[in-house]
Design an enzyme around this catalytic site. Sequence first.
Site, PDB file in Angstrom:
ATOM      1  N   ASP A 116       0.973 -18.332  -0.500  1.00  0.00           N
ATOM      2  CA  ASP A 116       2.262 -18.760  -1.177  1.00  0.00           C
ATOM      3  C   ASP A 116       1.824 -19.798  -2.511  1.00  0.00           C
ATOM      4  O   ASP A 116       1.441 -20.838  -2.305  1.00  0.00           O
ATOM      5  CB  ASP A 116       3.605 -19.143  -0.515  1.00  0.00           C
ATOM      6  CG  ASP A 116       4.502 -19.985  -1.481  1.00  0.00           C
ATOM      7  OD1 ASP A 116       4.675 -19.424  -2.457  1.00  0.00           O
ATOM      8  OD2 ASP A 116       5.230 -20.555  -0.656  1.00  0.00           O
ATOM      9  N   ASN A 119       4.030 -20.444  -5.262  1.00  0.00           N
ATOM     10  CA  ASN A 119       5.067 -21.399  -5.774  1.00  0.00           C
ATOM     11  C   ASN A 119       6.184 -22.005  -4.828  1.00  0.00           C
ATOM     12  O   ASN A 119       7.230 -22.059  -5.165  1.00  0.00           O
ATOM     13  CB  ASN A 119       5.629 -20.326  -6.847  1.00  0.00           C
ATOM     14  CG  ASN A 119       6.368 -18.999  -6.017  1.00  0.00           C
ATOM     15  OD1 ASN A 119       6.388 -18.983  -4.840  1.00  0.00           O
ATOM     16  ND2 ASN A 119       7.142 -18.172  -6.586  1.00  0.00           N
ATOM     17  N   ASP A 161       7.902 -21.006  -2.159  1.00  0.00           N
ATOM     18  CA  ASP A 161       9.141 -20.471  -1.816  1.00  0.00           C
ATOM     19  C   ASP A 161       9.041 -19.736  -0.217  1.00  0.00           C
ATOM     20  O   ASP A 161      10.003 -19.223   0.068  1.00  0.00           O
ATOM     21  CB  ASP A 161       9.697 -19.462  -2.792  1.00  0.00           C
ATOM     22  CG  ASP A 161       8.638 -18.073  -2.798  1.00  0.00           C
ATOM     23  OD1 ASP A 161       7.715 -18.039  -2.231  1.00  0.00           O
ATOM     24  OD2 ASP A 161       8.963 -17.339  -3.767  1.00  0.00           O
ATOM     25  N   ASP A 212       2.292 -14.509  -2.668  1.00  0.00           N
ATOM     26  CA  ASP A 212       2.600 -13.846  -3.946  1.00  0.00           C
ATOM     27  C   ASP A 212       1.281 -13.579  -4.542  1.00  0.00           C
ATOM     28  O   ASP A 212       0.051 -13.848  -3.925  1.00  0.00           O
ATOM     29  CB  ASP A 212       3.397 -14.579  -4.720  1.00  0.00           C
ATOM     30  CG  ASP A 212       3.107 -16.203  -4.897  1.00  0.00           C
ATOM     31  OD1 ASP A 212       1.779 -16.371  -4.911  1.00  0.00           O
ATOM     32  OD2 ASP A 212       3.758 -17.034  -4.772  1.00  0.00           O
ATOM     33  N   ASP A 218      -0.549   0.416  -2.785  1.00  0.00           N
ATOM     34  CA  ASP A 218      -0.063   1.221  -1.661  1.00  0.00           C
ATOM     35  C   ASP A 218       1.025   2.065  -2.634  1.00  0.00           C
ATOM     36  O   ASP A 218       1.740   1.589  -3.546  1.00  0.00           O
ATOM     37  CB  ASP A 218       0.699   0.321  -0.763  1.00  0.00           C
ATOM     38  CG  ASP A 218       0.795   0.831   0.617  1.00  0.00           C
ATOM     39  OD1 ASP A 218       1.109   1.956   0.727  1.00  0.00           O
ATOM     40  OD2 ASP A 218       0.414   0.056   1.319  1.00  0.00           O
ATOM     41  N   ASP A 220       0.948   5.898   1.413  1.00  0.00           N
ATOM     42  CA  ASP A 220       1.610   5.837   2.449  1.00  0.00           C
ATOM     43  C   ASP A 220       2.249   7.265   3.275  1.00  0.00           C
ATOM     44  O   ASP A 220       2.902   8.176   2.302  1.00  0.00           O
ATOM     45  CB  ASP A 220       3.036   5.157   2.321  1.00  0.00           C
ATOM     46  CG  ASP A 220       3.676   4.725   3.529  1.00  0.00           C
ATOM     47  OD1 ASP A 220       3.198   3.721   4.367  1.00  0.00           O
ATOM     48  OD2 ASP A 220       4.954   4.929   3.764  1.00  0.00           O
ATOM     49  N   GLU A 231      -2.818   7.688   4.342  1.00  0.00           N
ATOM     50  CA  GLU A 231      -2.403   7.300   5.764  1.00  0.00           C
ATOM     51  C   GLU A 231      -1.690   8.559   6.264  1.00  0.00           C
ATOM     52  O   GLU A 231      -0.606   9.052   5.815  1.00  0.00           O
ATOM     53  CB  GLU A 231      -1.002   6.157   5.689  1.00  0.00           C
ATOM     54  CG  GLU A 231      -1.017   5.513   7.206  1.00  0.00           C
ATOM     55  CD  GLU A 231       0.659   5.249   7.175  1.00  0.00           C
ATOM     56  OE1 GLU A 231       0.589   4.402   8.092  1.00  0.00           O
ATOM     57  OE2 GLU A 231       1.538   5.888   6.616  1.00  0.00           O
ATOM     58  N   HIS A 277      -1.164  -3.861   9.099  1.00  0.00           N
ATOM     59  CA  HIS A 277       0.101  -4.672   9.105  1.00  0.00           C
ATOM     60  C   HIS A 277       1.048  -3.866  10.168  1.00  0.00           C
ATOM     61  O   HIS A 277       2.259  -4.344  10.092  1.00  0.00           O
ATOM     62  CB  HIS A 277       0.726  -4.538   7.636  1.00  0.00           C
ATOM     63  CG  HIS A 277       1.034  -3.236   7.270  1.00  0.00           C
ATOM     64  ND1 HIS A 277       0.071  -2.410   6.747  1.00  0.00           N
ATOM     65  CD2 HIS A 277       2.133  -2.531   6.943  1.00  0.00           C
ATOM     66  CE1 HIS A 277       0.505  -1.139   6.667  1.00  0.00           C
ATOM     67  NE2 HIS A 277       1.973  -1.392   6.503  1.00  0.00           N
ATOM     68  N   ASP A 278       0.748  -2.784  10.788  1.00  0.00           N
ATOM     69  CA  ASP A 278       1.721  -1.964  11.705  1.00  0.00           C
ATOM     70  C   ASP A 278       1.221  -2.165  13.038  1.00  0.00           C
ATOM     71  O   ASP A 278       1.870  -1.315  13.973  1.00  0.00           O
ATOM     72  CB  ASP A 278       1.526  -0.398  11.302  1.00  0.00           C
ATOM     73  CG  ASP A 278       2.316  -0.257   9.808  1.00  0.00           C
ATOM     74  OD1 ASP A 278       3.263  -0.819   9.543  1.00  0.00           O
ATOM     75  OD2 ASP A 278       1.933   0.831   9.524  1.00  0.00           O
TER      76      ASP A 278
HETATM   77  O1  ISL Z   1       4.241   1.784  12.754  1.00  0.00           O
HETATM   78  C1  ISL Z   1       4.582   3.073  13.106  1.00  0.00           C
HETATM   79  C2  ISL Z   1       5.084   3.278  14.366  1.00  0.00           C
HETATM   80  O2  ISL Z   1       3.866   3.473  15.295  1.00  0.00           O
HETATM   81  C3  ISL Z   1       3.888   4.204  12.593  1.00  0.00           C
HETATM   82  O3  ISL Z   1       4.666   5.163  13.004  1.00  0.00           O
HETATM   83  C4  ISL Z   1       4.063   3.843  10.987  1.00  0.00           C
HETATM   84  O4  ISL Z   1       5.634   3.448  10.690  1.00  0.00           O
HETATM   85  C5  ISL Z   1       3.496   5.054  10.216  1.00  0.00           C
HETATM   86  O5  ISL Z   1       2.369   4.864  10.399  1.00  0.00           O
HETATM   87  C6  ISL Z   1       4.027   4.812   8.716  1.00  0.00           C
HETATM   88  O6  ISL Z   1       3.453   3.544   8.305  1.00  0.00           O
HETATM   89  C7  ISL Z   1       3.710   3.148   6.914  1.00  0.00           C
HETATM   90  O7  ISL Z   1       4.975   3.619   6.318  1.00  0.00           O
HETATM   91  C8  ISL Z   1       6.200   3.119   7.015  1.00  0.00           C
HETATM   92  C9  ISL Z   1       5.973   1.623   7.019  1.00  0.00           C
HETATM   93  O8  ISL Z   1       6.990   0.893   7.657  1.00  0.00           O
HETATM   94  C10 ISL Z   1       4.756   1.024   7.241  1.00  0.00           C
HETATM   95  O9  ISL Z   1       4.646  -0.382   7.072  1.00  0.00           O
HETATM   96  C11 ISL Z   1       3.453   1.767   6.595  1.00  0.00           C
HETATM   97  O10 ISL Z   1       2.481   1.212   6.719  1.00  0.00           O
HETATM   98  C12 ISL Z   1       7.347   3.514   6.072  1.00  0.00           C
HETATM   99  O11 ISL Z   1       6.864   3.450   4.646  1.00  0.00           O
END
Ligand code: ISL
Length: 628
Positions: free
Chosen positions: A102, A104, A106, A110, A179, A275, A333, A403-404
């Site tokens: 971050d 700035n 908040d 960013d 993305d 995505d 993805e 991140h998932d």
């Molecule tokens: O995290 C999941 C559940 O296991 C996956 O189904 C995930 O949602 C899937 O891989 C799709 O992910 C992507 O699209 C989603 C978003 O929430 C995720 O962060 C992204 O990586 C919807 O846009």
Amino acid sequence: MLNQNHTVGDVMDHPLGQDILLKLLLQIGISRRFLGHPLIRRIRLSHLPRLTGGKVDEGFVATVLELLNSEPDVPGIGSGPGRAAWWKEAVFYQIYPKSFMDSNGDGVGDLGGILAKLDYLQNLGVDALWLTPIYDSPEADNGYDIRDYQAILSTYGTMADFDALIQELHRRGMRLIMDLVVNHTSDEHRWFQEAMGDPASPKGDYYFFRDDPNNWVSFFGGSAWKRIPQRDQWVLHLFSERQMDLNWDNPALREEIFRMVRSWLDRGVDGFRLDVINYISKRPGLPPGNECLAHISGFRGFEHYFYGPNLHRYLRELRRQALDPYEAFSVGETPGIGRQTAKLLTAPPRRELDMIFNFDHLENPGKVRGDDYRYDLNYYKEYIIPWMEDPGGVWMSLFYENHDNPRMISKVNPEPQVRKVLAKLLALLQMTLRGTPFVFQGQELGRVNQNFTSMDQLRDVESLNLDQTWRKTMGEETARRKILTGTRDHARVPMAWNSDRQAGFSEAEPWIAQDQDYRTWNAPAESADPDSVLNFYRRLIRLRRSHPVLVYGEIRIRFKKTRNLFLYHRVSPEETLIVECNLSSRRIRRRITSRSRHRLISNYPDLPQGWLRPYEAILWKQETKGKQ
Ligand code: ISL
């Protein structure tokens, strides 16, 4: 054309059939060897409902046959590394901007923060950054719900900041991929607003409006349909009810998307992570999902969009009309895509995607995110071997985190005394297998899961929604435990920039809080420690760069059936490197000696003798005779 009179073996011999069957076995935790058994292979499809006591019904068989018959192509052969490309040589680094830095004050990361940390990234040695979405968004799903594809969300900065970032990256010889979220938009996108207000408008058909919902479910819990009173209709959303699925069958929509993609490439972006790109083609008529498949996969309706009838066509259009003119890179993805279909989506002559992310290695067979268990790395070895030995034109993406998902170290072994060696073992594999590594922010610091104890510590829409859904079916306590184990927020807490309050991430209270682990596991502390995980990554990335055999060399895996040992050679006419690893927390007997081998890097200070210690990992260089 396959029909009911064909056999399980015939399905296995079909690329899509093989991927589907193996995926289903994985989901229920049965070994793939089961399908190789001659008796199983001979079973007629029409007999399956009776033989399985209804677990597989006629609808299931019909659905699978329809899918298979929609894919006439077979993967080509060829197993070499293919042509050289920057993205094969690169080490990618995934940034989750909201939690990176971050600038700035908040409490939210960013673009200015990323810019301020480019020295750190360059010093780490990574070549390319992937930014998760920074577009204008109401942030129902942290930016995966885009309101305006042409604007930057104000909390992340401005278009000028973005241009500055690209310029600065390119000046340093680094690249940037964005993305691209084009399976769905936010409900606040003007297309959706227009479509909602006026069905007859040009945008009226950009989404899936129906008079009656079908039985498909959302990945974030509950039905995949939301009632839209203005149109007196329902609209499809595979993710949150604020992420509306786009109708790619509409040519005007595709044109708009391609134009938008070109506009980012004009700005200098080097490519995209796409995505859930394999979901863009839905089966016409949106037929109901099969209950048996839903039972096994957990998601009803999946079979009608994970490999839709126009998927290849739309990907080729995207490539021809937007990506190829800029020689832009693409990594899709693709949840649910297996090894054979990966070939059909990425083999270079097909001109679709450059790479995909397959997720089948992130959990052990029969397990799902949310299960509390210890991940056995022997499964990773078993998973990766066929991808390495029979790539069929697929260039592999190598990753354990994003991140998932929760942190990999925590899944394999959360004992603090093995954290460092284990982090280094994972890094060594990732940098020496054949493919392109994607490091997720914080992975290079050996970060682990948070000790979340209550739901109010979580921010992720998926966790919050699943809590509502699951508490009704499994009870509050079980739902809570599953969610705290598997929540995507483990990976989403701020980067550990130092040991001060807020981890040096922000002057303000961050948008999501983290535990105290960062006080010891942070960038400056690790930078100063020659034995740290961070310095190990730095050295490894440099080794990868100075030994092209690690990128383009052949890979020969040895002792394939030996549990806990992962041993392979990377071979080119110039040199041979050897990777020798112990995948377990117990010592194991060595199968090679150290003679005529020179250690390039390892996660123990001294050389091994007859045994490999817990998670020991060594990269050797084979000495050539003349030089001994
Ligand atoms: O995290 C999941 C559940 O296991 C996956 O189904 C995930 O949602 C899937 O891989 C799709 O992910 C992507 O699209 C989603 C978003 O929430 C995720 O962060 C992204 O990586 C919807 O846009």
